[in-house]
Design a protein around this motif. Structure first.
Motif, PDB file in Angstrom:
ATOM      1  N   SER A 198      -7.938  -2.071  -4.804  1.00 53.51           N
ATOM      2  CA  SER A 198      -7.456  -1.285  -3.675  1.00 53.51           C
ATOM      3  C   SER A 198      -8.295  -0.025  -3.474  1.00 53.51           C
ATOM      4  O   SER A 198      -8.370   0.835  -4.373  1.00 53.51           O
ATOM      5  CB  SER A 198      -5.991  -0.900  -3.872  1.00 53.51           C
TER       6      SER A 198
ATOM      7  N   TYR B 257       1.643   3.153  -3.412  1.00 49.68           N
ATOM      8  CA  TYR B 257       0.680   3.940  -4.175  1.00 49.68           C
ATOM      9  C   TYR B 257       1.004   5.428  -4.113  1.00 49.68           C
ATOM     10  O   TYR B 257       0.969   6.124  -5.130  1.00 49.68           O
ATOM     11  CB  TYR B 257      -0.741   3.689  -3.666  1.00 49.68           C
TER      12      TYR B 257
ATOM     13  N   ARG C 112     -14.716  -0.460  -7.349  1.00 50.87           N
ATOM     14  CA  ARG C 112     -13.808  -1.371  -6.655  1.00 50.87           C
ATOM     15  C   ARG C 112     -14.247  -2.796  -6.977  1.00 50.87           C
ATOM     16  O   ARG C 112     -15.435  -3.126  -6.861  1.00 50.87           O
ATOM     17  CB  ARG C 112     -13.842  -1.144  -5.149  1.00 50.87           C
TER      18      ARG C 112
ATOM     19  N   GLU D   1       0.817  -1.214   0.000  1.00 50.65           N
ATOM     20  CA  GLU D   1       0.000   0.000   0.000  1.00 50.65           C
ATOM     21  C   GLU D   1       0.856   1.272   0.000  1.00 50.65           C
ATOM     22  O   GLU D   1       0.478   2.289  -0.575  1.00 50.65           O
ATOM     23  CB  GLU D   1      -0.932   0.001   1.219  1.00 50.65           C
TER      24      GLU D   1
END
Length: 254
Positions: free
Chosen positions: A68, A6, A85, A3
């Motif tokens: 994500s 990003y 999503r 994560e």
């Protein structure tokens, strides 16, 4: 993908040489399709949205999907709409609904890459196109693949089988990022990079990413230009080796 990456990608991908150069190749391939502005376009695994942002300049209402929630937040920071999503192996779109489906740096993240290609083919209309981009050559596996949560790197024949196995016809399949391949291959062989499935040396990988993404501006500009020239060749020719593979495929009429 971790994560934490990003935010890093969001900060650099508008100017980073690899990101800029690959997008130019993608659009060079898409320009050859002569799609209308009203074409129905989906970017599967849209990440932080840089490709979707550029698609929005060419198409009226491109769609973006990512698993994500954080990635989709970055997309919204770009002002993007049409976001969802979802899982790339179970796309929430109707069969034969889309003119163009992109899966750029997505398939290698999935346990079931065949299920993903089957879904890309399902939602694409007959006569429509699918564009796929993946990392090449298993022997180039490194800690960066681990940090990016890759499951595999691909050989040309394996990607062709994957695409045709989903019922798609390959129109163009080429390696890309060929110029820096000899350096990367030499480093991989010298360092005896890990095989897929091995754990990453996290501190070393993080330091490597800091170096990789923090290039001096003149070097970044030179590499951007170099990749642009290479893209002109890759659009027309099947380059024999490179850091990645690009496949443009068509869904045949029944």
């Amino acid at each position: 993908m971790d994560e934490g990456l990003y935010g890093r990608f969001f900060a650099i991908e508008e100017r980073y040489w690899w990101s800029v150069g690959t997008r130019r190749l993608f659009f060079a391939l898409l320009d050859g399709l002569a799609l209308r502005r009203t074409a129905r376009v989906l970017d599967v695994g849209c990440g932080t949205g840089i490709m979707l942002h550029e698609l929005a300049a060419r198409f009226d209402a491109p769609l973006g999907l990512d698993y994500s929630a954080l990635a989709l937040q970055f997309c919204r920071q770009r002002g993007l709409r049409g976001l969802a999503r979802g899982d790339a192996t179970r796309l929430p779109y109707a069969t034969d609904a889309l003119d163009l489906v992109l899966a750029l740096d997505v398939v290698e993240h999935l346990d079931d890459d065949g299920a993903c290609l089957a879904e890309l083919a399902r939602v694409c209309r007959p006569g429509g196109h699918v564009l796929v981009h993946v990392p090449a050559f298993p022997f180039l596996w490194s800690d960066k693949d681990v940090l990016n949560h890759h499951r595999r790197r691909y050989r040309r024949a394996a990607l062709r089988r994957l695409v045709t196995g989903a019922g798609l016809q390959v129109r163009h399949l080429t390696h890309f990022n060929t110029t820096v391949f000899p350096l990367a291959a030499g480093l991989a062989l010298t360092r005896r990079e890990r095989a897929p499935g091995a754990a990453a040396d996290a501190p070393a990988a993080a330091a490597s990413l800091d170096t990789l993404y923090g290039l001096p501006a003149p070097l970044n500009a030179a590499l951007t230009g170099m990749l642009g020239l290479e893209g002109r060749l890759a659009r027309r020719l099947a380059l024999p080796f490179g850091m990645s593979l690009v496949c443009l495929a068509r869904k045949p009429h029944a």
